[in-house]
Write a protein that holds these residues in place. Structure first.
Motif, PDB file in Angstrom:
ATOM      1  N   TYR A   1       0.829  -1.197   0.000  1.00 33.74           N
ATOM      2  CA  TYR A   1       0.000   0.000   0.000  1.00 33.74           C
ATOM      3  C   TYR A   1       0.868   1.253   0.000  1.00 33.74           C
TER       4      TYR A   1
ATOM      5  N   SER B   1      -1.547   6.949   1.109  1.00 38.90           N
ATOM      6  CA  SER B   1      -2.867   7.445   0.712  1.00 38.90           C
ATOM      7  C   SER B   1      -3.844   6.300   0.476  1.00 38.90           C
ATOM      8  N   GLN B   2      -3.375   5.188  -0.093  1.00 34.10           N
ATOM      9  CA  GLN B   2      -4.249   4.036  -0.304  1.00 34.10           C
ATOM     10  C   GLN B   2      -4.711   3.453   1.026  1.00 34.10           C
TER      11      GLN B   2
ATOM     12  N   THR C   1      -4.884   4.916   4.055  1.00 36.12           N
ATOM     13  CA  THR C   1      -5.825   5.778   4.777  1.00 36.12           C
ATOM     14  C   THR C   1      -7.190   5.799   4.101  1.00 36.12           C
ATOM     15  N   ARG C   2      -7.216   5.693   2.774  1.00 37.91           N
ATOM     16  CA  ARG C   2      -8.506   5.665   2.075  1.00 37.91           C
ATOM     17  C   ARG C   2      -9.283   4.390   2.393  1.00 37.91           C
ATOM     18  N   VAL C   3      -8.594   3.247   2.425  1.00 37.00           N
ATOM     19  CA  VAL C   3      -9.254   1.993   2.767  1.00 37.00           C
ATOM     20  C   VAL C   3      -9.839   2.067   4.177  1.00 37.00           C
TER      21      VAL C   3
ATOM     22  N   ARG D   1     -10.760   4.820   5.845  1.00 38.06           N
ATOM     23  CA  ARG D   1     -11.904   5.738   5.851  1.00 38.06           C
ATOM     24  C   ARG D   1     -13.133   5.108   5.209  1.00 38.06           C
ATOM     25  N   ASP D   2     -12.909   4.330   4.162  1.00 38.20           N
ATOM     26  CA  ASP D   2     -14.035   3.681   3.477  1.00 38.20           C
ATOM     27  C   ASP D   2     -14.723   2.651   4.365  1.00 38.20           C
TER      28      ASP D   2
ATOM     29  N   THR E   1     -11.191   6.488  11.229  1.00 43.04           N
ATOM     30  CA  THR E   1     -10.539   7.772  11.025  1.00 43.04           C
ATOM     31  C   THR E   1      -9.069   7.655  11.391  1.00 43.04           C
TER      32      THR E   1
END
Length: 237
Positions: A153, A156-157, A159-161, A163-164, A168
């Motif tokens: 990862y 950014s990938q 943290t996006r996973v 959040r999705d 947080t």
């Protein structure tokens, strides 16, 4: 495909594995300086990193995925290991204070169900720390260590996973700046590699660490109809 637990255990007995455990362990301790009285679960292959917290956590349990296999832990004491489906953990809702996921997320296909299950078992103010191979690092491109397996990862990938899946991100860290080579002269300079890497080459670290909290005001994950055995973690005495 999951790493085999025997291969993971063998790696951490090598000099290179011991350096890895120390480097990642230092970052974990900075993120979690005190787990006094907390219920702690390690998911994936977390036993090399749970031992330093056992003296302060109320309970420490290593949950090892069925696809990986399990080994007894700790040695010479009452077993604290269980074999579990990572998408149907045998813990009650809101029963875990802290959960460490290592050698795990990179093998989830997709990782959403695993993360939603972690969301379920964490208390409302619980914290999750995820450790994954870094996409830009040398470790993800070498299959000689466990960090060269599975899906790496970028920050950014990752943290996006999170959040999705109703988490947080609160804290980020990096570790492993030396090459993934078990050369004694190289390993003896691991501390120097870390100092130089953190200052000048942080984007090329071998692993990423992210601590995240639950989004308790978001819509709760859908509960699966699959029946599961539930372990109620006892309160500390």
């Amino acid at each position: 495909m999951w790493n085999d637990v025997v291969d993971l255990s063998a790696f951490y007995t090598t000099p290179l594995g011991q350096v890895v455990r120390q480097a990642i362990g230092l970052q974990l301790r900075e993120i979690w300086p005190d787990l006094q009285g907390r219920q702690l679960v390690g998911l994936g292959y977390a036993t090399p990193y749970l031992a330093p917290f056992r003296g302060e956590a109320a309970r420490s349990i290593a949950a090892m995925p069925a696809g990986q296999g399990a080994l007894p832990w700790p040695h010479g004491a009452r077993g604290l290991t269980l074999l579990a489906e990572e998408t149907a953990l045998p813990f009650a809702d809101r029963s875990v204070d802290r959960l460490l996921l290592i050698h795990g997320l990179e093998f989830g296909e997709p990782p959403n169900e695993m993360l939603r299950e972690i969301w379920r078992v964490l208390v409302d103010d619980g914290r999750l720390v995820v450790v994954v191979p870094a996409r830009r690092g040398m470790w993800s491109s070498s299959d000689r260590t466990p960090f060269g397996q599975g899906q790496p990862y970028s920050m950014s990938q990752l943290t996006r996973v999170l959040r999705d899946n109703l988490f947080t991100p609160t804290t980020t860290a990096r570790a492993l700046y030396l090459p993934p080579i078990g050369s004694p002269p190289l390993l003896s300079g691991a501390a120097a590699w870390a100092r130089v890497g953190r200052r000048w080459f942080s984007r090329f670290a071998g692993v990423l660490l992210v601590e995240a909290s639950k989004e308790i005001y978001a819509a709760a994950p859908l509960r699966r109809l699959k029946r599961r055995r539930t372990i109620l973690l006892p309160a500390s005495s």
